[in-house]
Enzyme design. Structure first.
Site, PDB file in Angstrom:
ATOM      1  N   LYS A  60      -3.053   6.063  -4.160  1.00 24.97           N
ATOM      2  CA  LYS A  60      -4.175   6.923  -3.800  1.00 24.97           C
ATOM      3  C   LYS A  60      -4.093   8.284  -4.479  1.00 24.97           C
ATOM      4  O   LYS A  60      -3.004   8.830  -4.666  1.00 24.97           O
ATOM      5  CB  LYS A  60      -4.230   7.114  -2.280  1.00 24.97           C
ATOM      6  N   HIS A  76      -8.096   9.481  -1.672  1.00 25.12           N
ATOM      7  CA  HIS A  76      -7.407   9.455  -0.382  1.00 25.12           C
ATOM      8  C   HIS A  76      -8.238  10.065   0.744  1.00 25.12           C
ATOM      9  O   HIS A  76      -8.265   9.528   1.862  1.00 25.12           O
ATOM     10  CB  HIS A  76      -6.070  10.191  -0.502  1.00 25.12           C
ATOM     11  N   TYR A 109       2.619  10.128  -0.090  1.00 19.78           N
ATOM     12  CA  TYR A 109       3.730   9.591   0.688  1.00 19.78           C
ATOM     13  C   TYR A 109       5.092   9.931   0.084  1.00 19.78           C
ATOM     14  O   TYR A 109       6.108   9.852   0.770  1.00 19.78           O
ATOM     15  CB  TYR A 109       3.628   8.066   0.800  1.00 19.78           C
ATOM     16  N   ASP A 124       0.832  -1.196   0.000  1.00 12.65           N
ATOM     17  CA  ASP A 124       0.000   0.000   0.000  1.00 12.65           C
ATOM     18  C   ASP A 124       0.868   1.248   0.000  1.00 12.65           C
ATOM     19  O   ASP A 124       1.752   1.406   0.842  1.00 12.65           O
ATOM     20  CB  ASP A 124      -0.904   0.007   1.246  1.00 12.65           C
TER      21      ASP A 124
END
Length: 330
Positions: A84, A117, A55, A50
């Site tokens: 996402k 997200h 990120y 994931d």
């Protein structure tokens, strides 16, 4: 249950490994560590990875996956990869470009699952958290149903096999489910979920709609200084969790993960320590300890007086209120 190979069916016919490896990187950890950690996770048996645009580790995650494919450890179809859509790309015309950016960073042709997200939108641009001169976030007005239509087009284009959402509450899910002309239901809703915030009502609702609940922060909420009181309790140091772990000769993390798996929740385990990564995937067939009424012990403990729970509730309320206000709801 052998968690290395246990899958949960999705409502579009695909299946997701029930135990996954999360790649969110705390500020104090170099992003370069993600490459080695992801390689270790794949070697240990994780097949569900994931990640997310926000990120800023998609290049590293992609490098680790491609390395393991080149070594012959796995094939691309063995890996279930999630990414996402970030809030600054929620406008429908920006959805596919964001996914294509992620694929370019990953150097892959498709992801297995693509999620919205958050159910709120921010001003488009290169800043992840755009702010005004007073330091306040600059929001954008976007109908999530329009965002969802763009997600459906990404699925039709073969850029993602499945589509879902993240951090949605029941009302926000219903907005998508009740959308006129809905082509694909969300296959999942990824939310913070652990014994301090067990999401039992949301889990029941998702099950009733054939939507899989995916637990992020399954080992406790991320302890970012700007969000969490440093004196807030650590989930993995909780005395009840520790007592259960000691009784069954397991680590607290293994018990916290086992608790979720037994509830039918797809669960993300996160660590950048080799020993912990290998330990987290070791989930055996024994049932989670229950009380005399057959209820999991961790569901019977009043954890909800903790700072951790109140913070999560507050954040959920802020996002819900913002989204609702922009759609004329209170």
């Amino acid at each position: 249950m052998n968690s290395k190979y246990q899958h949960v069916g999705l409502n579009d016919g695909h299946a997701i490994p029930q135990l996954g490896f999360g790649t969110y990187v705390p500020q104090e950890i170099p992003r370069s560590n993600v490459i080695e950690a992801t390689k270790i996770a794949i070697d240990a048996g994780f097949r569900h990875i994931d990640t997310a645009y926000l990120y800023e580790v998609e290049e590293e995650v992609g490098q680790a996956i491609r390395s393991k494919i080149e070594e012959g450890t796995v094939k691309r179809e063995d890996i279930f990869l999630t990414s996402k859509l970030w809030c600054t790309f929620n406008r429908p015309e920006l959805v596919r470009p964001c996914l294509e950016r992620s694929l370019k960073k990953l150097q892959l042709d498709y992801v297995d699952l693509y999620l919205i997200h958050f159910p709120t939108s921010l001003k488009p641009g290169e800043e992840g958290f755009p702010k005004d001169e007073h330091g306040k976030l600059i929001f954008d007005t976007v109908d999530l149903c329009d965002t969802w239509e763009a997600m459906e087009k990404c699925k039709d284009a073969g850029l993602t096999k499945s589509i879902g959402v993240s951090n949605f509450n029941r009302r926000q899910l219903e907005r998508i489910l009740n959308k006129t002309g809905l082509k694909y239901k969300p296959v999942c809703n990824q939310v913070e979920c652990h014994p301090y915030l067990n999401q039992s009502k949301l889990l029941d609702f998702c099950k009733s709609k054939d939507i899989v609940l995916v637990a992020h922060s399954a080992l406790g909420t991320q302890r970012e200084k700007q969000w969490v009181d440093p004196n807030a309790p650590f989930l993995l140091k909780d005395p009840v969790l520790g007592a259960v772990a000691k009784k069954h000769n397991r680590s607290p993390a293994q018990i916290a993960l086992r608790y979720q798996l037994q509830r039918g929740v797809v669960t993300l385990a996160q660590s950048f320590i080799e020993k912990e990564i290998k330990e987290n995937i070791q989930q055996e067939d024994d049932l989670f300890p229950t009380d005399e009424h057959g209820k999991p012990i961790l569901d019977t403990v009043d954890f909800f007086a903790t700072w951790e729970f109140h913070l999560a509730f507050l954040l959920m309320h802020v996002f819900t209120s913002t989204c609702s206000a922009r759609h004329g709801k209170v």
